[in-house]
Design a protein around this motif. Sequence first.
Motif, short mmCIF file in Angstrom:
data_model
loop_
_atom_site.label_atom_id
_atom_site.label_comp_id
_atom_site.label_asym_id
_atom_site.label_seq_id
_atom_site.Cartn_x
_atom_site.Cartn_y
_atom_site.Cartn_z
N VAL A 441 -11.30 13.59 -5.43
CA VAL A 441 -12.35 12.62 -5.75
C VAL A 441 -12.60 11.71 -4.54
CG1 VAL A 441 -12.97 10.66 -7.21
CG2 VAL A 441 -11.86 12.67 -8.21
N PHE A 444 -16.29 6.84 -7.00
CA PHE A 444 -16.44 6.55 -8.42
C PHE A 444 -17.79 5.86 -8.61
CE2 PHE A 444 -11.79 6.63 -7.97
CZ PHE A 444 -11.46 7.51 -8.99
N SER A 508 -16.36 10.25 -11.86
CA SER A 508 -15.66 10.56 -10.61
C SER A 508 -16.41 11.67 -9.90
CB SER A 508 -14.21 10.99 -10.90
OG SER A 508 -14.18 12.11 -11.77
N ALA A 574 -12.90 6.22 -3.60
CA ALA A 574 -11.67 6.51 -4.36
C ALA A 574 -10.45 5.97 -3.62
CB ALA A 574 -11.54 8.02 -4.55
#
Length: 574
Positions: A441, A444, A508, A574
């Motif tokens: 990831v 966000f 995500s 992230a």
Amino acid sequence: MAYKERFKVCFCFNRFYRFRETEPPESIRILFQQYSENDIMTIDHLHRFLIEVQGEQNASKDSAQAIFNSSHKHLKFLPRKGFNLDIFIRYLLSDDQNGPLRPLGVHHDMSAPLAHYFLYTSHNTYLTGNQISSNSSIAPIIDALKRGVKVIELDLWPNSKKDDVEVRHGGTLTRPVELIKCLRAIKDNAFSANEYPVVITFEDHLNQTLQAKVAKMVTIMFGELLYRNDAKKLEVFPSPESLKRKILISTKPPKEYLDEESSMEREDSQRQGSSDEEQTQNTYKKKLGATNKVLLDEDEDEDQIFPEYKSLISIHAGKPKGGIDDCLIDTNTVRRLSLSEQELENAVKTHGATIIRFTQRNLLRVYPKGMRLDSSNYDPMLGWTHGAQMVALNMQGHAKFLWIMQGMFRANGGCGYVKKPDFLLPAGNHMVFNPSAPPPVKKFLRVTVYMGEGWARDFRHTHFDRFSPPDFFVKVAIAGVPADEARKQTKAIEDDWLPVWDESFEFSLRVPELAVLRLEALEYDTTGVPDFGGQTCLPISELRNGIRAVPLNDKKGNQYKYVRLLVRFEMRSA
């Protein structure tokens, strides 16, 4: 939620607005209190709000003053010291000053080869409706070009008298349009959206005589607009910047039409079955091949047989005989390969990395399967995540895949060219991106849907009963690589033309460079089939942080005049 009939009416940002006396979203009220004093947001307060909430780190007091001046120009009763809560909300809902995308214009590097870009591509552009019985017309061609579409497809067939060329969907009941009218429409509208090049892909079903006629027609019509490379195959494609105000022709060299059906196509037909349309076209191709084969047997030098037509082709297309391995061989010269959506789906299972390597230099066009007679579409993300530049969709249809396409090409100033992310381009480390196993990831994204408005004013276009307030809810979805795909939705707000949800969702993102955010407003229906209330798709790479006005579109992608959502976007690493 109570909804009183008494309204205040004012002019704000060149629109009428009716202010209700129900409570605004609680989150907005709290923010206003934090950035105001004695219920007035001054220019200093607004400046701080732009930096701290809207994420506009470069905002100056002049920026805040400009917003205030624009508001004051249309609101005579606006307090000269600043905004009250109502006016603050009106500012937030003004898409011309507070839209969801960064106003960057064309900002991608446009000097790279064409193979380094996604191109806004249409399929059977000339059709007005379904693929089997609708009219062919110049109207959808003009509409596509005005929307920023950069790849136009024309199917060329002899007319009933066999002495001229028409455009139609062969093997169907679609009614034709003259080729000359299509060419004129393209010439008149090619650069109505911007000056970046337009590619015309010919699906050619003509004999030698008519090909020569097409060559003369195209040459006279486009003149200096036509890009030529002296019929030589290129070692690298030119750039969009170098091709401004140029029209390029892409089709197969004439000789290749005489042996159209490759072994892979035959195997595919046996495995999947052919539509009536495909069978009719194959029969025609065999007859055409038998007629022209004699000419080639007499003289194998096609430069002597088809010089005028071949000289038009600046992007050579073709599908070599054999299987997918033969199709994806990377040679010294670049070309365009076309695969159906089904062929691509099958190929990526075993050749995903090879396809991405192929598209680092060559062009890949993906087109809908023949059974999509209703002009429906497939998911364009599979093609994009494997580097396909020309993911062709039916512009005549309307549904989420076309909306995602429209959203993707809102990026880079809506110029119809979006530079591919670095991981899909040639790299020194020879590592190849794998869409099925993306990286960890990276980002966000938090999306807060506060409220909606405008349906009561646009009710004639949104088809809701004016006297029966709908029960609206909002779907929030991510389109992207499989690991990023997600969908959530708000609760339904009963009987309210101006619904307030104030709900947040977090997503995500592993590959935010390819992700598109889809927002769709719907009315809850007890039958289980919700009624459409508007939609939009936004490229996540160009989202603005902060509380933004998000205008909604109809099913075809046309923007409603008044319908919008108030949404907050918060992106963090992230």
